[in-house]
Enzyme design. Structure first.
Site, PDB file in Angstrom:
ATOM      1  N   GLU A 372      36.213  41.684  32.262  1.00  0.00           N
ATOM      2  CA  GLU A 372      37.069  41.212  31.161  1.00  0.00           C
ATOM      3  C   GLU A 372      37.282  42.319  30.127  1.00  0.00           C
ATOM      4  O   GLU A 372      37.342  42.065  28.920  1.00  0.00           O
ATOM      5  CB  GLU A 372      36.516  39.911  30.559  1.00  0.00           C
ATOM      6  CG  GLU A 372      36.341  38.853  31.658  1.00  0.00           C
ATOM      7  CD  GLU A 372      36.423  37.424  31.211  1.00  0.00           C
ATOM      8  OE1 GLU A 372      36.946  37.155  30.131  1.00  0.00           O
ATOM      9  OE2 GLU A 372      35.979  36.556  31.988  1.00  0.00           O
TER      10      GLU A 372
HETATM   11  C1  LIG Z   1      30.347  40.887  38.587  1.00  0.00           C
HETATM   12  C2  LIG Z   1      31.821  41.143  38.471  1.00  0.00           C
HETATM   13  C3  LIG Z   1      32.712  40.084  38.514  1.00  0.00           C
HETATM   14  C4  LIG Z   1      34.088  40.306  38.437  1.00  0.00           C
HETATM   15  N1  LIG Z   1      34.950  39.238  38.523  1.00  0.00           N
HETATM   16  C5  LIG Z   1      36.285  39.468  38.516  1.00  0.00           C
HETATM   17  C6  LIG Z   1      37.214  38.380  38.695  1.00  0.00           C
HETATM   18  O1  LIG Z   1      36.819  37.211  38.814  1.00  0.00           O
HETATM   19  N2  LIG Z   1      38.545  38.668  38.737  1.00  0.00           N
HETATM   20  C7  LIG Z   1      39.022  39.943  38.597  1.00  0.00           C
HETATM   21  O2  LIG Z   1      40.235  40.116  38.650  1.00  0.00           O
HETATM   22  N3  LIG Z   1      38.172  41.001  38.422  1.00  0.00           N
HETATM   23  C8  LIG Z   1      36.825  40.790  38.377  1.00  0.00           C
HETATM   24  N4  LIG Z   1      35.952  41.841  38.225  1.00  0.00           N
HETATM   25  C9  LIG Z   1      36.482  43.191  38.133  1.00  0.00           C
HETATM   26  C10 LIG Z   1      36.444  43.745  36.708  1.00  0.00           C
HETATM   27  O3  LIG Z   1      37.334  43.059  35.885  1.00  0.00           O
HETATM   28  C11 LIG Z   1      36.775  45.236  36.807  1.00  0.00           C
HETATM   29  O4  LIG Z   1      35.692  45.858  37.477  1.00  0.00           O
HETATM   30  C12 LIG Z   1      36.987  45.895  35.445  1.00  0.00           C
HETATM   31  O5  LIG Z   1      38.196  45.476  34.884  1.00  0.00           O
HETATM   32  C13 LIG Z   1      36.973  47.433  35.527  1.00  0.00           C
HETATM   33  O6  LIG Z   1      37.828  47.874  36.517  1.00  0.00           O
HETATM   34  P1  LIG Z   1      37.319  48.947  37.620  1.00  0.00           P
HETATM   35  O7  LIG Z   1      36.060  48.425  38.211  1.00  0.00           O
HETATM   36  O8  LIG Z   1      38.441  49.229  38.533  1.00  0.00           O
HETATM   37  O9  LIG Z   1      36.942  50.229  36.783  1.00  0.00           O
HETATM   38  P2  LIG Z   1      37.951  51.363  36.238  1.00  0.00           P
HETATM   39  O10 LIG Z   1      39.081  50.737  35.503  1.00  0.00           O
HETATM   40  O11 LIG Z   1      38.272  52.316  37.335  1.00  0.00           O
HETATM   41  O12 LIG Z   1      37.002  52.089  35.180  1.00  0.00           O
HETATM   42  C14 LIG Z   1      35.949  52.956  35.594  1.00  0.00           C
HETATM   43  C15 LIG Z   1      35.355  53.565  34.315  1.00  0.00           C
HETATM   44  O13 LIG Z   1      36.350  54.276  33.610  1.00  0.00           O
HETATM   45  C16 LIG Z   1      36.462  53.797  32.280  1.00  0.00           C
HETATM   46  N5  LIG Z   1      37.839  53.810  31.834  1.00  0.00           N
HETATM   47  C17 LIG Z   1      38.934  53.283  32.449  1.00  0.00           C
HETATM   48  N6  LIG Z   1      40.016  53.454  31.691  1.00  0.00           N
HETATM   49  C18 LIG Z   1      39.604  54.084  30.560  1.00  0.00           C
HETATM   50  C19 LIG Z   1      40.268  54.529  29.372  1.00  0.00           C
HETATM   51  N7  LIG Z   1      41.565  54.327  29.172  1.00  0.00           N
HETATM   52  N8  LIG Z   1      39.511  55.133  28.423  1.00  0.00           N
HETATM   53  C20 LIG Z   1      38.181  55.319  28.601  1.00  0.00           C
HETATM   54  N9  LIG Z   1      37.520  54.913  29.688  1.00  0.00           N
HETATM   55  C21 LIG Z   1      38.220  54.304  30.647  1.00  0.00           C
HETATM   56  C22 LIG Z   1      35.905  52.367  32.339  1.00  0.00           C
HETATM   57  O14 LIG Z   1      35.427  51.951  31.065  1.00  0.00           O
HETATM   58  C23 LIG Z   1      34.807  52.504  33.355  1.00  0.00           C
HETATM   59  O15 LIG Z   1      33.656  52.986  32.729  1.00  0.00           O
HETATM   60  C24 LIG Z   1      34.569  41.631  38.283  1.00  0.00           C
HETATM   61  C25 LIG Z   1      33.659  42.709  38.192  1.00  0.00           C
HETATM   62  C26 LIG Z   1      32.312  42.462  38.288  1.00  0.00           C
HETATM   63  C27 LIG Z   1      31.358  43.624  38.201  1.00  0.00           C
END
Ligand SMILES: Cc1cc2nc3c(=O)[nH]c(=O)nc-3n(C[C@H](O)[C@H](O)[C@H](O)COP(=O)(O)OP(=O)(O)OC[C@H]3O[C@@H](n4cnc5c(N)ncnc54)[C@H](O)[C@@H]3O)c2cc1C
Length: 389
Positions: A372
Site C-alpha cells: 500500500e
Molecule cells: C505481503 C504482501 C502482500 C501484498 N498484497 C498485495 C495485494 O493484495 N495486491 C497488490 O496489488 N499488491 C500487493 N502487494 C504488492 C505491493 O503492493 C508491492 O510490493 C509494492 O507496491 C512495491 O512494489 P514492488 O514490490 O514492485 O517494489 P518496487 O516498486 O520495485 O520498489 C523497490 C524499491 O524501490 C523503492 N522505490 C520505488 N520507487 C521509488 C521512488 N520513486 N523513490 C524512492 N524509492 C523508490 C521502493 O521503496 C522499494 O524500496 C503485496 C506485497 C506484499 C509483500
C-alpha cells in the site's frame, strides 16, 4: 508490567474503549490460539474468515445499508490495532477483503455490483482480492502492462500478469486493473470487478517462501483471453487509477493501525521478557541500555498512535489531507519495525525462534513497510507536498 502504559484505553472515551475491548476479546479468543500455528504451517485458515464475519468485523466499516456496522475511521483504526497486535494474517486479510475490495465496491460500484458482491464479502461466503501489482509495475502503478482489449461486441479481453496478490489464489471475486491504452498512462487504466470462475485465468503461489504473513495466500495471476463485460467495469472506463488510489489511500490507515498493534505487542513481549529474565544476577530490565530501548519504543508507540488517530479523526471530519495518512503510515510502520527488531534482540537467542512471538512480529511488519505504498513512496508524497504545496 503496566499494560495501561501501552494500551490505547486511557486515551479513548467510554464508547471507543468498549469497542476496543470487544475486538481485543475477539482476537484473544478466536485468533490468538492459531496465530503461531498458521505462521509455522503456512496455511490459510478458512475458519478465520467465518469467525471474522460472525463477529461483524468483515462488514465493520461498511455502512448499515450494505449490511455493515458503519464503523467510523477511528473505530477502524482501533480494530486494526487490536487485530494487528495478535494476528497479522487476520488483519491483512481484513485489509484486503474489506478495505480494498468491499469498500471499493461500496464506493465506486453500481447498485447491481453492490448487491451481487457485498453480502458475500461481509458474511465470508465470498473472498476478494485486489489485483494491481505486476512484476514490472509496483510503486509505479501507472506503468502497468496488463491490457484490456475492447472487442467488437463491447466486451473486453484481459491479458497480463499480476503478482503478490493477497487472497489471489483463493478469491471468488477480484478487482483487476488493466489498461485500455498504455499510451495514456494512468488515464488508460480501468478497474474490472469480476468473478474468478472463468476461463483465461491461471493462479499459482508467488515464488519462494514469504518472509512474513505466512498464514496468508499470496498469488501470481496470469490472464490470457480472460473475458469481462462492460457491466463489470468498476467505476468508469479509464478511471481505474482513481479506484486504485482511492482504495490504497483509504487502506493505508488500517496498515498504519496494524503497525501500531505489532509495535504494542512487541513492546509488551519485550517488557515481559526483560523483567523476567535474569543475567548478571539481576533482571535484564534493570540495565540502562535495555531501559533506554523500552522507553524509546513506548514513546514512539504513542507518537505513532497519535498520528493514526489524528488521521482517523480528520477523515471523519472530512479535513484529511494526503499528508495525514502518509505520515501515519510512515511513522507507524518504521517505528513499529524498529520496536519489533529490538524485541527480537532483547530476547537474545529466544528471539530467533518461533517458540517466542517476536520474530514473527518482525517478519510480519516488514510487509507493512512495503505494501500500500512503501515507506519511500510515503516520503516522496510528503516531500512533494512540502516542496510544491
Ligand atoms: C505481503 C504482501 C502482500 C501484498 N498484497 C498485495 C495485494 O493484495 N495486491 C497488490 O496489488 N499488491 C500487493 N502487494 C504488492 C505491493 O503492493 C508491492 O510490493 C509494492 O507496491 C512495491 O512494489 P514492488 O514490490 O514492485 O517494489 P518496487 O516498486 O520495485 O520498489 C523497490 C524499491 O524501490 C523503492 N522505490 C520505488 N520507487 C521509488 C521512488 N520513486 N523513490 C524512492 N524509492 C523508490 C521502493 O521503496 C522499494 O524500496 C503485496 C506485497 C506484499 C509483500
Amino acid at each position: 508490567m503496566n499494560p495501561d502504559l501501552w494500551l490505547p484505553d486511557s486515551d479513548l472515551d467510554d464508547d471507543h474503549r468498549t469497542f476496543a475491548q470487544r475486538i481485543r476479546a475477539f482476537a484473544a479468543d478466536k485468533l490468538a490460539p492459531f496465530a503461531r500455528a498458521i505462521d509455522e504451517e503456512r496455511t490459510f485458515r478458512r475458519e478465520m474468515v467465518a469467525d471474522l464475519a460472525a463477529a461483524g468485523i468483515l462488514g465493520g466499516p461498511l455502512a448499515a445499508e450494505f449490511g455493515g456496522e458503519g464503523w467510523s475511521p477511528l473505530e477502524l483504526a482501533i480494530a486494526h490495532e487490536e487485530l494487528g497486535a495478535v494476528c497479522g494474517n487476520a488483519r491483512g486479510f481484513c485489509a484486503v477483503q474489506t478495505g480494498l475490495v468491499a469498500q471499493c465496491i461500496a464506493r465506486f460500484g453500481d447498485d447491481a455490483q453492490r448487491r451481487r458482491w457485498l453480502p458475500g464479502l461481509i458474511d465470508g461466503s465470498a473472498i476478494g482480492c485486489f489485483a494491481l501489482t505486476e512484476p514490472d509495475a509496483g510503486s509505479d502503478v501507472a506503468s502497468l502492462g496488463t491490457v484490456a482489449a475492447k472487442q467488437g461486441d463491447g466486451t473486453f479481453r484481459i491479458a497480463g500478469r499480476k503478482w503478490w496478490i493477497t487472497n489471489g489464489g483463493i478469491a471468488d471475486v477480484m478487482i483487476v486493473f488493466a489498461s485500455l491504452d498504455r499510451s495514456l498512462g494512468r488515464k488508460g487504466i480501468t478497474a474490472f470487478l469480476v468473478d474468478t470462475d472463468r476461463a483465461g485465468l491461471a493462479r499459482s503461489p508467488v515464488p519462494g517462501v514469504d518472509l512474513g504473513h505466512r498464514g496468508s495466500d499470496h498469488a501470481e495471476l496470469v490472464f490470457e483471453g480472460f473475458a469481462a463485460t462492460a457491466d463489470e467495469v468498476l467505476g468508469e472506463l479509464g478511471a481505474g487509477f482513481k479506484v486504485a488510489m482511492g482504495g490504497l489511500a483509504a487502506g493505508r490507515l488500517s496498515v498504519a493501525a496494524g503497525a501500531v498493534g505489532l509495535h504494542r505487542a512487541a513492546l509488551a513481549a519485550a517488557v515481559e521478557f526483560t523483567t523476567g529474565r535474569q543475567q548478571f544476577g539481576q533482571p535484564l530490565s534493570s540495565f540502562q541500555m535495555v531501559q533506554e530501548r523500552l522507553a524509546d519504543h513506548l514513546t514512539s508507540l504513542h507518537a505513532s498512535r497519535a498520528l493514526v488517530h489524528r488521521c482517523a479523526r480528520r477523515r471523519e471530519a472530512g479535513t484529511e489531507t494526503h499528508a495525514d495518512v502518509a505520515m501515519a503510515k510512515l511513522q507507524a510502520t518504521e517505528a513499529g519495525s524498529r520496536a519489533c527488531e529490538d524485541a527480537v534482540m532483547l530476547h537474545g537467542a529466544r528471539g530467533y525462534s518461533s517458540a517466542w512471538p517476536v520474530e514473527r512480529f518482525w517478519r510480519d511488519i516488514q510487509a507493512l513497510r512495503i505494501y500500500e505504498g512503501t515507506s519511500m513512496i510515503q516520503k516522496t508524497i510528503l516531500a512533494r507536498l512540502v516542496t510544491e504545496g
